[in-house]
Design an enzyme around this catalytic site. Structure first.
Site, short mmCIF file in Angstrom:
data_model
loop_
_atom_site.label_atom_id
_atom_site.label_comp_id
_atom_site.label_asym_id
_atom_site.label_seq_id
_atom_site.Cartn_x
_atom_site.Cartn_y
_atom_site.Cartn_z
N ARG A 225 12.42 -0.16 11.67
CA ARG A 225 13.61 -0.92 12.31
C ARG A 225 14.10 -0.41 13.18
O ARG A 225 14.48 0.91 13.49
CB ARG A 225 14.71 -1.06 11.08
CG ARG A 225 14.02 -2.22 9.93
CD ARG A 225 13.97 -3.53 10.23
NE ARG A 225 13.38 -4.55 9.12
CZ ARG A 225 12.12 -4.69 9.12
NH1 ARG A 225 11.19 -4.41 9.91
NH2 ARG A 225 11.83 -5.53 8.12
N HIS A 273 8.12 -6.64 18.06
CA HIS A 273 8.11 -6.72 16.68
C HIS A 273 6.63 -7.20 16.12
O HIS A 273 6.68 -8.21 15.53
CB HIS A 273 9.30 -7.51 16.04
CG HIS A 273 9.46 -7.07 14.72
ND1 HIS A 273 10.97 -6.78 14.38
CD2 HIS A 273 8.75 -6.84 13.48
CE1 HIS A 273 10.82 -6.51 12.95
NE2 HIS A 273 9.68 -6.48 12.43
P1 NAP Z 1 7.39 1.17 1.09
O1 NAP Z 1 5.97 1.04 0.55
O2 NAP Z 1 8.70 0.96 0.26
O3 NAP Z 1 7.38 2.84 1.41
C1 NAP Z 1 8.70 3.40 1.93
C2 NAP Z 1 8.41 4.56 2.26
O4 NAP Z 1 9.71 5.25 2.63
C3 NAP Z 1 8.17 5.38 0.96
O5 NAP Z 1 7.43 6.65 0.97
C4 NAP Z 1 9.70 6.09 0.54
O6 NAP Z 1 9.68 7.28 -0.18
C5 NAP Z 1 10.20 6.41 1.95
N1 NAP Z 1 11.70 6.52 1.85
C6 NAP Z 1 12.61 5.61 1.59
N2 NAP Z 1 13.95 6.01 1.62
C7 NAP Z 1 13.76 7.28 1.86
C8 NAP Z 1 14.51 8.39 2.31
N3 NAP Z 1 16.05 8.09 2.00
N4 NAP Z 1 14.17 9.65 2.75
C9 NAP Z 1 12.89 9.78 3.06
N5 NAP Z 1 11.97 8.82 2.70
C10 NAP Z 1 12.53 7.44 2.21
O7 NAP Z 1 7.54 0.31 2.62
P2 NAP Z 1 6.19 -0.17 3.54
O8 NAP Z 1 5.67 -1.23 2.99
O9 NAP Z 1 5.51 0.98 3.69
O10 NAP Z 1 7.11 -0.77 4.69
C11 NAP Z 1 7.72 0.41 5.39
C12 NAP Z 1 8.74 -0.60 6.37
O11 NAP Z 1 7.91 -0.93 7.56
C13 NAP Z 1 9.52 -1.76 5.94
O12 NAP Z 1 10.53 -1.25 5.12
C14 NAP Z 1 9.66 -2.42 7.20
O13 NAP Z 1 11.01 -2.14 7.64
C15 NAP Z 1 8.83 -1.95 8.05
N6 NAP Z 1 7.63 -2.88 8.63
C16 NAP Z 1 7.58 -3.39 10.02
C17 NAP Z 1 6.87 -4.25 10.55
C18 NAP Z 1 6.79 -4.31 11.94
O14 NAP Z 1 5.84 -5.36 12.36
N7 NAP Z 1 7.28 -3.67 12.73
C19 NAP Z 1 6.09 -4.95 9.69
C20 NAP Z 1 6.23 -4.60 8.39
C21 NAP Z 1 6.85 -3.55 7.89
P3 NAP Z 1 9.00 7.41 -1.66
O15 NAP Z 1 7.62 7.22 -1.53
O16 NAP Z 1 9.44 8.58 -2.09
O17 NAP Z 1 9.64 6.12 -2.60
C1 GLV Z 2 8.29 -6.76 9.11
O1 GLV Z 2 8.99 -6.36 10.10
C2 GLV Z 2 8.49 -6.59 7.88
O2 GLV Z 2 9.34 -6.02 7.15
O3 GLV Z 2 7.12 -7.39 7.07
#
Ligand code: NAP
Ligand code: GLV
Length: 310
Positions: A225, A273
């Site tokens: 983000r 994005h």
């Molecule tokens: P996820 O499975 O919820 O993983 C989040 C990770 O971040 C986990 O490893 C978590 O730690 C860590 N984390 C959370 N809070 C933290 C903190 N305070 N300090 C250190 N580590 C922390 O999420 P995901 O599915 O991988 O997605 C991640 C993000 O990608 C989404 O939230 C979204 O914003 C972004 N995204 C962007 C796009 C795009 O097109 N640009 C598309 C999809 C998603 P733990 O393992 O210890 O819980």
């Molecule tokens: C996109 O940014 C998502 O969080 O899926």
């Protein structure tokens, strides 16, 4: 069963068709401002308008058509904790993230950004190669998408390190966790990939102080983000040479305003994005499967932890 659907782009027909295929027993109702929908069992939204909150408070569960929950959690106070908010778990995003991030890392590692600049100037010059042992890639966030990216980077032989909230042990990489692990993580990362959810704890994590802890000439790749990065700090550190370049897919204001100085900085690569797009068919299939599980009283994956904010 009735499902309330909101799409900001207004393109609801393909979603309705896909639900008819995967969940034929459900009637999909499109949310319209000012029109009170008949009571619905489930809602499917991404960034819901405030006017939809009343309907959202009447469903059994809210499904997000994205991985991040920050857009709905700005209404945290108004949505009862009894109603689970369920995000997408991968649903075809992991491979897209792996493609995007490895492309960006390889472009910097193989100096293709510099060869592009040289080519524009008509320069034919072979630059010294970077060595993998001097090119550690640090991934902030080791969740569903972060781990997919880590797997891809490892396959290319990069030394990979990861940072998460809770402690982890993963073969073949260094893992750091918590605020106390961040400094060491940063000091040893020649490229940093941000894959964190946006929460009060992670907001602004890539600020001047933290970016100064990176080795001179490090790279930033942000696919999480915009609010994870302090944009003026990043620009200043690029101009001073401390940060060699940044690939940014997300911004504090999207679309990135035309007057934003990032547009004029050749060392900033901008994409709109698109690092991992929501794939409709995969998403509908996943959501339909989770609705069936909920209907049977079974637990489902990817429920947002309201305390942790992701
Ligand atoms: P996820 O499975 O919820 O993983 C989040 C990770 O971040 C986990 O490893 C978590 O730690 C860590 N984390 C959370 N809070 C933290 C903190 N305070 N300090 C250190 N580590 C922390 O999420 P995901 O599915 O991988 O997605 C991640 C993000 O990608 C989404 O939230 C979204 O914003 C972004 N995204 C962007 C796009 C795009 O097109 N640009 C598309 C999809 C998603 P733990 O393992 O210890 O819980
Ligand atoms: C996109 O940014 C998502 O969080 O899926």
């Amino acid at each position: 069963m009735r499902i309330l659907l909101h799409r900001a782009d207004g393109k609801t027909e393909p979603w309705i068709k896909d639900f008819a295929r995967h969940l034929p027993e459900a009637e999909v109702v499109v949310w319209q401002p000012g029109v009170k929908a008949a009571p619905c069992d489930y809602a499917i939204v991404w960034s819901p308008p405030e006017a939809m909150l009343r309907e959202l408070s009447e469903v059994k569960a809210i499904f997000l058509t994205g991985a991040g929950a920050d857009a709905i959690l700005k209404f945290e106070q108004e949505i009862s904790h009894e109603i689970p908010i369920i995000r997408l778990g991968d649903a075809g995003m992991g491979i897209q993230m792996a493609e995007y991030v490895t492309h960006a890392v390889l472009r910097y590692f193989r100096r293709l950004d510099e060869y592009d600049t040289q080519a524009r100037a008509g320069v034919w010059d072979q630059l010294p190669q970077h060595h993998k042992e001097d090119f550690a890639v640090g991934v902030l966030g080791m969740g569903v998408l972060g781990m997919r990216v880590i797997q891809a980077l490892k396959e290319f032989g990069f030394p990979v390190r990861g940072w998460s909230r809770t402690e982890k042990h993963v073969d073949g990489m260094q893992c750091f966790y918590g605020p106390e692990g961040l400094d060491t993580f940063l000091r040893g990362s020649n490229a940093v990939v941000c894959m964190l959810p946006l929460t009060p704890e992670t907001s602004n994590v890539l600020n001047r102080g933290n970016m100064l802890k990176l080795p001179q000439g490090a790279y930033i790749i942000n696919v999480a983000r915009g609010a994870h990065v302090n944009e003026p700090d990043l620009l200043n550190l690029i101009k001073s040479g401390h940060i060699a370049g940044a690939t940014l897919d997300v911004f504090r204001n999207e679309p990135l305003p035309m007057q934003h100085p990032f547009w004029q900085e050749p060392r900033v690569t901008i994409t709109p994005h698109i690092a991992a797009l929501t794939l409709r068919r995969e998403s509908v299939q996943q959501i339909a499967g989770k609705i069936r599980q909920l209907e049977k009283g079974e637990p489902v994956a990817d429920v947002i932890n309201r305390l942790h904010g992701y």
